[in-house]
Design an enzyme around this catalytic site. Structure first.
Site, PDB file in Angstrom:
ATOM      1  N   LYS A  37      -2.281  -3.685   5.933  1.00  0.00           N
ATOM      2  CA  LYS A  37      -1.402  -4.828   6.117  1.00  0.00           C
ATOM      3  C   LYS A  37      -0.989  -4.964   7.579  1.00  0.00           C
ATOM      4  O   LYS A  37      -0.694  -3.971   8.236  1.00  0.00           O
ATOM      5  CB  LYS A  37      -0.156  -4.673   5.240  1.00  0.00           C
ATOM      6  CG  LYS A  37      -0.410  -5.128   3.828  1.00  0.00           C
ATOM      7  CD  LYS A  37       0.511  -4.445   2.881  1.00  0.00           C
ATOM      8  CE  LYS A  37       0.203  -2.965   2.898  1.00  0.00           C
ATOM      9  NZ  LYS A  37       0.976  -2.181   1.970  1.00  0.00           N
ATOM     10  N   GLU A  45      -6.087  -1.708  -8.753  1.00  0.00           N
ATOM     11  CA  GLU A  45      -4.735  -1.123  -8.803  1.00  0.00           C
ATOM     12  C   GLU A  45      -3.725  -2.093  -9.419  1.00  0.00           C
ATOM     13  O   GLU A  45      -3.967  -3.294  -9.505  1.00  0.00           O
ATOM     14  CB  GLU A  45      -4.270  -0.722  -7.398  1.00  0.00           C
ATOM     15  CG  GLU A  45      -4.210  -1.888  -6.418  1.00  0.00           C
ATOM     16  CD  GLU A  45      -3.156  -1.718  -5.339  1.00  0.00           C
ATOM     17  OE1 GLU A  45      -2.011  -1.334  -5.662  1.00  0.00           O
ATOM     18  OE2 GLU A  45      -3.471  -1.995  -4.164  1.00  0.00           O
TER      19      GLU A  45
HETATM   20  N1  PSU Z   1      -1.534  -4.270  -0.003  1.00  0.00           N
HETATM   21  C1  PSU Z   1      -1.201  -5.483  -0.507  1.00  0.00           C
HETATM   22  N2  PSU Z   1      -0.252  -5.560  -1.451  1.00  0.00           N
HETATM   23  C2  PSU Z   1       0.337  -4.443  -1.950  1.00  0.00           C
HETATM   24  C3  PSU Z   1      -0.047  -3.162  -1.459  1.00  0.00           C
HETATM   25  C4  PSU Z   1      -0.978  -3.135  -0.482  1.00  0.00           C
HETATM   26  O1  PSU Z   1      -1.738  -6.487  -0.085  1.00  0.00           O
HETATM   27  O2  PSU Z   1       1.177  -4.572  -2.834  1.00  0.00           O
HETATM   28  C5  PSU Z   1       0.533  -1.917  -2.065  1.00  0.00           C
HETATM   29  C6  PSU Z   1      -0.629  -0.966  -2.410  1.00  0.00           C
HETATM   30  O3  PSU Z   1      -0.457  -0.533  -3.744  1.00  0.00           O
HETATM   31  C7  PSU Z   1      -0.439   0.193  -1.446  1.00  0.00           C
HETATM   32  C8  PSU Z   1       1.061   0.197  -1.319  1.00  0.00           C
HETATM   33  O4  PSU Z   1      -0.962   1.404  -1.932  1.00  0.00           O
HETATM   34  O5  PSU Z   1       1.371  -1.197  -1.193  1.00  0.00           O
HETATM   35  C9  PSU Z   1       1.526   0.995  -0.123  1.00  0.00           C
HETATM   36  O6  PSU Z   1       2.890   1.167  -0.218  1.00  0.00           O
HETATM   37  P1  PSU Z   1       3.629   2.245   0.713  1.00  0.00           P
HETATM   38  O7  PSU Z   1       3.521   1.702   2.102  1.00  0.00           O
HETATM   39  O8  PSU Z   1       5.043   2.308   0.206  1.00  0.00           O
HETATM   40  O9  PSU Z   1       2.880   3.526   0.528  1.00  0.00           O
END
Ligand code: PSU
Ligand code: MN
Length: 309
Positions: free
Chosen positions: A159, A25
């Site tokens: 996370k 990604e």
């Molecule tokens: N995990 C990480 N770094 C990131 C992300 C996840 O260690 O940058 C990103 C991924 O792209 C994930 C997104 O899909 O954060 C989720 O964001 P949100 O909670 O706004 O959906």
């Protein structure tokens, strides 16, 4: 999809021939890691996949086109570009119609990988249910998307800034399969163990490939999450982790950060407050997952070839 999607020729060739390909990604390095090392990480993940005999396909939007297999030049432009939007599934048509660049999340990368015929994807951590979601309703679109996207995702759990228990409950309701790789505990991203048990554990890549084959036979509609913990000796100090997490969440609510800005804000706070120790762990997690995903992709390709597919 004429003109809307560009698949790098070596990626297309490898998927056509049933050779191992790993999707990657772009939000992870555009919004999750600070420059200039974000470019270093994006480059290194691809190198690791290649070292393991796979073809890396980093996915993102470039000038209004979906690109499956960004070139190194495009990766460099996205990682240094100002205001590259974070693009989840619902943002795709809007960003594409206006000719924008875009960083794809776990959700949108998964959807696009499946469209391009790539069955496996490596990332750092999934999005999930945020703490306090009962009031804020903040739950990542990653979860719902994984409930209807047949991909295998290798990650280090979700996370640690999230509500892990609630996220695991949602993964269950949404029928997303979860296996621990050589562990029966759900990993905690920066930490090897989040404290929550898993129902299933696998001991090697071949076992994951076998599950992938059954998923194809069953025409599974949802994702398989392979939860791959960081080795315990590389995890972040637990005391430091818990202290910084409290601070980061307090700072986010004090500054009124909400919506899709929460994850990048908290990650950035973490990296600064731990003097880049969390950054080091974040990098190790990503490399670890890319390596495992490439090995699983190889096992998957091998099993398919042996079955004459
Ligand atoms: N995990 C990480 N770094 C990131 C992300 C996840 O260690 O940058 C990103 C991924 O792209 C994930 C997104 O899909 O954060 C989720 O964001 P949100 O909670 O706004 O959906
Ligand atoms: Mn959100």
């Amino acid at each position: 999809m004429n003109g809307l999607i560009r698949i790098r020729p070596d990626v297309r060739d490898a998927t056509d021939r049933g050779q191992p390909v790993v999707a990657l990604e772009s939000t992870l390095f555009v919004h999750g890691l600070p420059p200039p090392m974000n470019l270093e990480v994006a480059t290194e993940i691809e190198r690791i996949v290649r070292d393991e005999g796979g073809v890396p396909a980093t996915i993102g939007l470039f000038r209004g086109q979906i690109v499956v297999g960004l070139t190194s030049k495009e990766i460099e432009q996205l990682s240094t570009g100002a205001d590259v939007p974070k693009v989840s599934v619902r943002d795709l048509p809007i960003a594409l119609a206006r000719g924008s660049d875009g960083a794809t999340t776990v959700a949108s990368t998964s959807v696009l990988a499946v469209r391009a015929g790539i069955p496996i994807f490596a990332t750092g951590g999934l999005g999930g249910v945020h703490r306090g979601a009962a009031d804020s309703w903040d739950e990542s679109a990653d979860l719902v998307t994984l409930s209807r996207t047949p991909i295998t995702v290798v990650c280090a759990g979700v996370k640690s800034i999230l509500d892990v228990a609630a996220t695991l409950e949602r993964l269950e309701s949404l029928s997303v399969s979860v296996v621990g790789f050589r562990t029966s505990r759900f990993p905690g991203f920066y930490l090897a163990d989040s404290g929550f048990d898993l129902d299933w554990s696998v001991s090697n890549e071949e076992e994951v490939a076998a599950i992938m084959a059954v998923r194809v036979a069953l025409a599974a509609e949802s994702a398989l999450v392979v939860a791959n913990p960081i080795p315990a000796e590389k995890e972040l100090d637990r005391g430091l982790h818990d202290r910084v997490l409290e601070e980061a969440l307090a700072a986010a609510s004090r500054t009124g950060i909400s919506g899709k800005a929460v994850t990048p804000f908290v990650l950035d706070h973490f990296h600064r407050a731990t003097e880049d120790r969390s950054l080091r762990v974040n990098m190790d997690i990503i490399y670890n997952n890319a390596r495992l995903a490439a090995r699983i992709a190889r096992a998957h390709a091998g099993q398919r070839a042996a079955a004459g597919e």
